[in-house]
Enzyme design. Structure first.
Site, PDB file in Angstrom:
ATOM      1  CE  LYS A 118      -4.469  -0.181   1.979  1.00 13.85           C
ATOM      2  NZ  LYS A 118      -5.385   0.165   3.050  1.00 13.85           N
ATOM      3  NE  ARG A 136     -14.428   1.963   5.609  1.00 10.59           N
ATOM      4  CZ  ARG A 136     -13.500   2.582   4.592  1.00 10.59           C
ATOM      5  NH1 ARG A 136     -12.950   3.566   4.704  1.00 10.59           N
ATOM      6  NH2 ARG A 136     -13.015   1.277   3.998  1.00 10.59           N
ATOM      7  CB  SER A 188      -6.030   6.148   5.807  1.00 10.69           C
ATOM      8  OG  SER A 188      -6.380   5.528   7.340  1.00 10.69           O
TER       9      SER A 188
HETATM   10  N1  COA Z   1     -13.200   4.223  10.246  1.00  4.28           N
HETATM   11  C1  COA Z   1     -12.464   4.859   9.291  1.00  4.28           C
HETATM   12  N2  COA Z   1     -11.841   4.325   8.305  1.00  4.28           N
HETATM   13  C2  COA Z   1     -11.572   2.974   8.192  1.00  4.28           C
HETATM   14  C3  COA Z   1     -12.333   2.262   9.229  1.00  4.28           C
HETATM   15  C4  COA Z   1     -13.076   2.781  10.370  1.00  4.28           C
HETATM   16  N3  COA Z   1     -13.603   2.178  11.278  1.00  4.28           N
HETATM   17  N4  COA Z   1     -12.066   0.843   9.111  1.00  4.28           N
HETATM   18  C5  COA Z   1     -11.136   0.634   7.745  1.00  4.28           C
HETATM   19  N5  COA Z   1     -11.066   2.196   7.398  1.00  4.28           N
HETATM   20  C6  COA Z   1     -10.378   2.544   6.306  1.00  4.28           C
HETATM   21  C7  COA Z   1      -8.945   2.848   6.307  1.00  4.28           C
HETATM   22  O1  COA Z   1      -8.416   3.869   6.661  1.00  4.28           O
HETATM   23  C8  COA Z   1      -8.404   2.299   4.929  1.00  4.28           C
HETATM   24  O2  COA Z   1      -8.471   3.285   4.138  1.00  4.28           O
HETATM   25  P1  COA Z   1      -7.659   3.461   2.846  1.00  4.28           P
HETATM   26  O3  COA Z   1      -7.778   2.351   2.095  1.00  4.28           O
HETATM   27  O4  COA Z   1      -8.029   4.562   2.368  1.00  4.28           O
HETATM   28  O5  COA Z   1      -6.135   3.433   3.484  1.00  4.28           O
HETATM   29  C9  COA Z   1      -9.510   1.241   4.651  1.00  4.28           C
HETATM   30  O6  COA Z   1     -10.573   1.408   5.469  1.00  4.28           O
HETATM   31  C10 COA Z   1      -9.025  -0.191   4.675  1.00  4.28           C
HETATM   32  O7  COA Z   1      -8.023  -0.446   5.638  1.00  4.28           O
HETATM   33  P2  COA Z   1      -7.670  -1.095   6.816  1.00  4.28           P
HETATM   34  O8  COA Z   1      -8.930  -1.435   7.811  1.00  4.28           O
HETATM   35  O9  COA Z   1      -6.484  -0.679   7.549  1.00  4.28           O
HETATM   36  O10 COA Z   1      -7.398  -2.528   6.003  1.00  4.28           O
HETATM   37  P3  COA Z   1      -6.491  -2.887   5.021  1.00  4.28           P
HETATM   38  O11 COA Z   1      -7.125  -3.297   3.938  1.00  4.28           O
HETATM   39  O12 COA Z   1      -5.375  -1.693   4.982  1.00  4.28           O
HETATM   40  O13 COA Z   1      -5.665  -4.123   5.732  1.00  4.28           O
HETATM   41  C11 COA Z   1      -5.420  -6.057   7.175  1.00  4.28           C
HETATM   42  C12 COA Z   1      -6.327  -5.096   6.029  1.00  4.28           C
HETATM   43  C13 COA Z   1      -4.290  -5.481   7.559  1.00  4.28           C
HETATM   44  C14 COA Z   1      -6.171  -6.770   8.005  1.00  4.28           C
HETATM   45  C15 COA Z   1      -4.922  -7.101   5.721  1.00  4.28           C
HETATM   46  O14 COA Z   1      -4.160  -6.311   4.768  1.00  4.28           O
HETATM   47  C16 COA Z   1      -4.256  -8.174   6.325  1.00  4.28           C
HETATM   48  O15 COA Z   1      -4.614  -9.148   6.868  1.00  4.28           O
HETATM   49  N6  COA Z   1      -2.956  -8.260   6.155  1.00  4.28           N
HETATM   50  C17 COA Z   1      -1.881  -9.245   6.609  1.00  4.28           C
HETATM   51  C18 COA Z   1      -1.552 -10.291   5.422  1.00  4.28           C
HETATM   52  C19 COA Z   1      -2.576 -11.283   5.337  1.00  4.28           C
HETATM   53  O16 COA Z   1      -3.066 -12.128   6.270  1.00  4.28           O
HETATM   54  N7  COA Z   1      -3.216 -11.397   4.161  1.00  4.28           N
HETATM   55  C20 COA Z   1      -4.325 -12.361   3.819  1.00  4.28           C
HETATM   56  C21 COA Z   1      -5.816 -12.168   4.345  1.00  4.28           C
HETATM   57  S1  COA Z   1      -7.124 -12.929   3.854  1.00  4.28           S
END
Ligand code: COA
Length: 162
Positions: free
Chosen positions: A41, A94, A132
């Site tokens: 990312k 969300r 974000s």
């Molecule tokens: N309020 C505001 N924003 C929120 C939110 C909330 N409650 N929940 C999520 N978001 C937003 C984040 O800001 C983010 O925005 P962006 O994409 O603009 O940056 C987006 O939603 C998603 O982000 P996040 O919740 O951080 O999830 P992610 O998709 O970045 O990461 C992980 C998710 C870390 C859980 C996932 O990447 C992971 O598990 N990684 C480890 C490797 C793994 O196991 N992979 C296999 C998965 S099956």
């Protein structure tokens, strides 16, 4: 003792994340906020910076945050959750558009380790549109992010983009 993991990239922590952390912290004895490095990312903040910001914001917003731990991880979420001895993974929803991705991730994780359950919390009404990426874009273009993030995060964003 019940332990829950709330994973995310938190690049950076928004008020939406904070709301979810405060609510999630009531669902388990210990809450581990898992900060994924998620290099693909291309995060603006390093894992250490993201952890530092979350810890600072929690200290300011909670009288006692001793049951919340902030830990970086680079491995699979399900392995990280097991390392932390967690039985629950908490994610926020969300909008309906989040559902498909979350459902796929939950199903994959459940196949990898059926002993860990995923629990979903609906984002609060006033935060359901925050992301974000938008916060970073607004800050980059000198917009005011005060209503989306804590002041410490706002200052860190201003510094990054100055
Ligand atoms: N309020 C505001 N924003 C929120 C939110 C909330 N409650 N929940 C999520 N978001 C937003 C984040 O800001 C983010 O925005 P962006 O994409 O603009 O940056 C987006 O939603 C998603 O982000 P996040 O919740 O951080 O999830 P992610 O998709 O970045 O990461 C992980 C998710 C870390 C859980 C996932 O990447 C992971 O598990 N990684 C480890 C490797 C793994 O196991 N992979 C296999 C998965 S099956």
């Amino acid at each position: 003792m019940s332990i829950a993991v709330y994973p995310g990239t938190f690049d950076p922590l928004t008020n939406g994340h904070l709301d979810l952390i405060l609510r999630a912290s009531k669902l388990a004895d210990e809450l581990v906020i898992g900060v994924a490095s998620n290099d693909e990312k291309k995060p603006l903040f390093s894992v250490e910076e993201r952890i530092g910001l979350i810890e600072t914001v929690l200290k300011e917003n909670l009288a006692d945050s001793s049951h919340i731990h902030v830990v970086g991880f680079t491995n699979l979420l399900i392995d990280f959750a097991k390392e932390q001895q967690a039985s629950i993974v908490i994610r926020g929803l969300r909008a309906i558009s989040d559902f498909e991705f979350e459902f796929q991730m939950m199903s994959t994780n459940h196949r990898l380790n059926p002993e860990i359950e995923s629990v979903f919390l609906m984002a609060s009404e006033q935060h359901h549109f925050i992301s974000s990426s938008f916060v970073k874009e607004i800050a980059k273009l000198n917009g005011d992010v005060s209503s989306f993030v804590d002041n410490h995060v706002k200052q860190a964003l201003i510094q990054k983009y100055s």
